[in-house]
Motif scaffolding. Structure first.
Motif, short mmCIF file in Angstrom:
data_model
loop_
_atom_site.label_atom_id
_atom_site.label_comp_id
_atom_site.label_asym_id
_atom_site.label_seq_id
_atom_site.Cartn_x
_atom_site.Cartn_y
_atom_site.Cartn_z
N UNK A 1 0.87 -1.17 0.00
CA UNK A 1 0.00 0.00 0.00
C UNK A 1 0.92 1.24 0.00
N UNK A 2 0.64 2.15 -0.91
CA UNK A 2 1.47 3.34 -0.97
C UNK A 2 0.91 4.45 -0.08
N UNK A 3 1.62 5.56 0.00
CA UNK A 3 1.24 6.68 0.86
C UNK A 3 -0.15 7.20 0.52
N UNK A 4 -0.42 7.39 -0.77
CA UNK A 4 -1.72 7.93 -1.19
C UNK A 4 -2.87 7.00 -0.79
N UNK A 5 -2.68 5.71 -0.91
CA UNK A 5 -3.71 4.75 -0.51
C UNK A 5 -3.96 4.81 0.99
N UNK A 6 -2.89 4.94 1.75
CA UNK A 6 -3.03 5.05 3.21
C UNK A 6 -3.76 6.34 3.59
N UNK A 7 -3.42 7.44 2.93
CA UNK A 7 -4.10 8.70 3.21
C UNK A 7 -5.59 8.62 2.85
N UNK A 8 -5.89 7.99 1.72
CA UNK A 8 -7.28 7.82 1.31
C UNK A 8 -8.05 6.94 2.29
N UNK A 9 -7.41 5.89 2.73
CA UNK A 9 -8.05 5.00 3.70
C UNK A 9 -8.34 5.75 4.99
N UNK A 10 -7.37 6.56 5.45
CA UNK A 10 -7.58 7.33 6.68
C UNK A 10 -8.68 8.37 6.49
N UNK A 11 -8.75 8.99 5.32
CA UNK A 11 -9.82 9.96 5.04
C UNK A 11 -11.19 9.27 5.10
N UNK A 12 -11.28 8.06 4.58
CA UNK A 12 -12.53 7.29 4.66
C UNK A 12 -12.91 7.04 6.12
#
Length: 90
Positions: A1-12
């Motif tokens: 999982x890259x940084x952008x995916x982690x940020x998106x997951x946290x935003x969700x």
């Protein structure tokens, strides 16, 4: 999982938390509304019986009914018999 995916997951996750907070506030408001409606119902129900007592039950032959109707009102106001309505004679 890259940084952008982690940020998106946290935003969700944060979006779901915000939605949960809104829902909790709505449920709290619903609970307050229910309590107000219960009190209004009890007052109206007791008022109906007391009006009947005032109008009809002071006749000598109906005074024995008075005790039961007063007990009903006391129980209604205390919340012991919500949903139970007396049949009142015309």
């Amino acid at each position: 999982m890259d940084k952008e995916q982690c940020e998106n997951l946290y935003k969700e996750i944060e979006d779901i938390r915000k939605e949960r907070t809104i829902t909790e506030k709505q449920v709290q408001q619903m609970n307050r509304d229910i309590e107000i409606n219960i009190l209004q119902y009890r007052i109206k129900s007791v008022e109906r019986v007391l009006d009947y007592i005032n109008d009809k039950c002071w006749k000598k032959e109906e005074i024995k009914d008075l005790h039961n109707k007063i007990v009903h009102c006391l129980n209604k106001l205390s919340g012991n018999i919500d949903g139970i309505e007396l049949t009142l004679k015309d």
